[in-house]
Write an enzyme that holds these catalytic residues in place. Sequence first.
Site, PDB file in Angstrom:
ATOM      1  N   GLU A  48      64.710  55.819 107.810  1.00 21.67           N
ATOM      2  CA  GLU A  48      64.363  57.144 108.240  1.00 21.67           C
ATOM      3  C   GLU A  48      65.119  58.004 107.142  1.00 21.67           C
ATOM      4  O   GLU A  48      66.053  57.577 106.398  1.00 21.67           O
ATOM      5  CB  GLU A  48      64.996  57.708 109.668  1.00 21.67           C
ATOM      6  CG  GLU A  48      64.045  56.671 110.786  1.00 21.67           C
ATOM      7  CD  GLU A  48      62.442  56.819 111.002  1.00 21.67           C
ATOM      8  OE1 GLU A  48      61.910  57.356 109.909  1.00 21.67           O
ATOM      9  OE2 GLU A  48      62.200  56.936 112.065  1.00 21.67           O
ATOM     10  N   ASP A  64      61.993  44.424 109.730  1.00 23.37           N
ATOM     11  CA  ASP A  64      62.534  45.320 110.999  1.00 23.37           C
ATOM     12  C   ASP A  64      62.300  44.610 112.212  1.00 23.37           C
ATOM     13  O   ASP A  64      61.386  43.893 112.335  1.00 23.37           O
ATOM     14  CB  ASP A  64      62.325  46.634 110.669  1.00 23.37           C
ATOM     15  CG  ASP A  64      60.864  47.041 110.202  1.00 23.37           C
ATOM     16  OD1 ASP A  64      60.021  46.003 110.270  1.00 23.37           O
ATOM     17  OD2 ASP A  64      60.658  48.272 109.883  1.00 23.37           O
ATOM     18  N   ASP A  66      56.529  60.019 107.192  1.00 20.53           N
ATOM     19  CA  ASP A  66      57.372  60.881 106.712  1.00 20.53           C
ATOM     20  C   ASP A  66      58.074  60.310 105.507  1.00 20.53           C
ATOM     21  O   ASP A  66      59.047  60.555 104.809  1.00 20.53           O
ATOM     22  CB  ASP A  66      58.389  61.097 107.838  1.00 20.53           C
ATOM     23  CG  ASP A  66      59.182  59.644 108.193  1.00 20.53           C
ATOM     24  OD1 ASP A  66      58.680  58.741 107.722  1.00 20.53           O
ATOM     25  OD2 ASP A  66      60.066  59.660 109.017  1.00 20.53           O
ATOM     26  N   HIS A  88      59.301  57.037 105.017  1.00 18.46           N
ATOM     27  CA  HIS A  88      60.116  55.991 104.995  1.00 18.46           C
ATOM     28  C   HIS A  88      59.620  54.472 104.852  1.00 18.46           C
ATOM     29  O   HIS A  88      58.522  54.155 105.019  1.00 18.46           O
ATOM     30  CB  HIS A  88      61.014  55.872 106.562  1.00 18.46           C
ATOM     31  CG  HIS A  88      59.986  55.471 107.608  1.00 18.46           C
ATOM     32  ND1 HIS A  88      59.284  56.013 108.734  1.00 18.46           N
ATOM     33  CD2 HIS A  88      59.317  53.964 107.829  1.00 18.46           C
ATOM     34  CE1 HIS A  88      58.608  55.582 109.559  1.00 18.46           C
ATOM     35  NE2 HIS A  88      58.673  54.358 109.010  1.00 18.46           N
TER      36      HIS A  88
HETATM   37  C1  GLP Z   1      56.845  51.516 110.786  1.00 13.52           C
HETATM   38  C2  GLP Z   1      57.433  50.159 110.262  1.00 13.52           C
HETATM   39  C3  GLP Z   1      57.256  50.273 108.532  1.00 13.52           C
HETATM   40  C4  GLP Z   1      55.647  50.882 108.527  1.00 13.52           C
HETATM   41  C5  GLP Z   1      55.160  51.941 109.224  1.00 13.52           C
HETATM   42  C6  GLP Z   1      54.005  52.324 108.942  1.00 13.52           C
HETATM   43  O1  GLP Z   1      57.750  52.511 111.023  1.00 13.52           O
HETATM   44  N1  GLP Z   1      58.839  50.073 110.481  1.00 13.52           N
HETATM   45  O2  GLP Z   1      57.516  49.304 108.152  1.00 13.52           O
HETATM   46  O3  GLP Z   1      55.539  50.710 106.995  1.00 13.52           O
HETATM   47  O4  GLP Z   1      55.540  51.822 110.571  1.00 13.52           O
HETATM   48  O5  GLP Z   1      53.080  51.766 109.931  1.00 13.52           O
HETATM   49  P1  GLP Z   1      51.385  51.934 109.557  1.00 13.52           P
HETATM   50  O6  GLP Z   1      51.195  50.815 108.552  1.00 13.52           O
HETATM   51  O7  GLP Z   1      51.061  51.206 110.821  1.00 13.52           O
HETATM   52  O8  GLP Z   1      51.083  53.107 109.163  1.00 13.52           O
END
Ligand code: GLP
Length: 260
Positions: A143, A67, A136, A138
Amino acid sequence: MEVIIQPDYEAMSKAAAQLVVDVLNTKPNAVLGMATGSTPLGLYLELVRLHKEEELDFSRVTTFNLDEYVGLTVNHPQSYHHFMNKHFFEHVNIPRHNINIPSGTTSNYPAFCAWFEQRIAECGGIDLQILGVGSDGHIAFNEPTSSLSSRTRLKTLSKQTIDDNARFFDRREEVPIYAITMGVGTILEAKKLMLMASGTAKAWAIAQTVEGPVTSMVTASAIQMHPDAKVFVDAEAASELRHRDYYEFIYNAKPGAPRT
Ligand code: GLP
């Protein structure tokens, strides 16, 4: 689904790195699906170490990132392009032309998304997709209520994701509200999935992902439908799993298990 519980973040990162190594040993020209966020940082650090100290070779690897934020240029300090360059691509030997990251600045999102999907297919599909999980539940930026058969597309971020990711920006207002993301359906087509999570802030998401119903309200739960998915967690992220003892029992009994 296999749940691999490690005592802490470092051990979890090393166990996850070993899976990447196993895939590269079997297929040196593997296609890897990359994830951003703070969770995979330890994994990338370990892969860079293995490249520098133990000659782990990425010269035939192709990558696709999950992404990117809409509106951030590749050099923006919070763009996922910048993140990947800084934490991984600048330190390993993946040829530049083998690196694919969704564009956050294209003038035609539908065309770009279709091209991205086509490019994955042309490369033979993703062999191993690395995933984090949002608080959440995702995956990528799929989402809650994202279709479980969705493809690469634009998504509007949820309030919770904007709040969670605001820590990386100077002000909450600077967090983009749109992103381009692989779909859940795109992710499920990868041959192997590995999802990582660390810390108590992820305990609920992990319990839902592993033991909850398959639901678009927790898009990570869709990995239950995948035939080869591994979940790497530290003790804190595992703390709300009801069948934790069973997962540990399976893991410890693995060396003696019949070969499949
Ligand atoms: C963002 C990214 C996800 C990732 C999530 C959690 O939303 N798009 O790919 O898994 O953050 O991030 P973190 O690892 O910093 O908690």
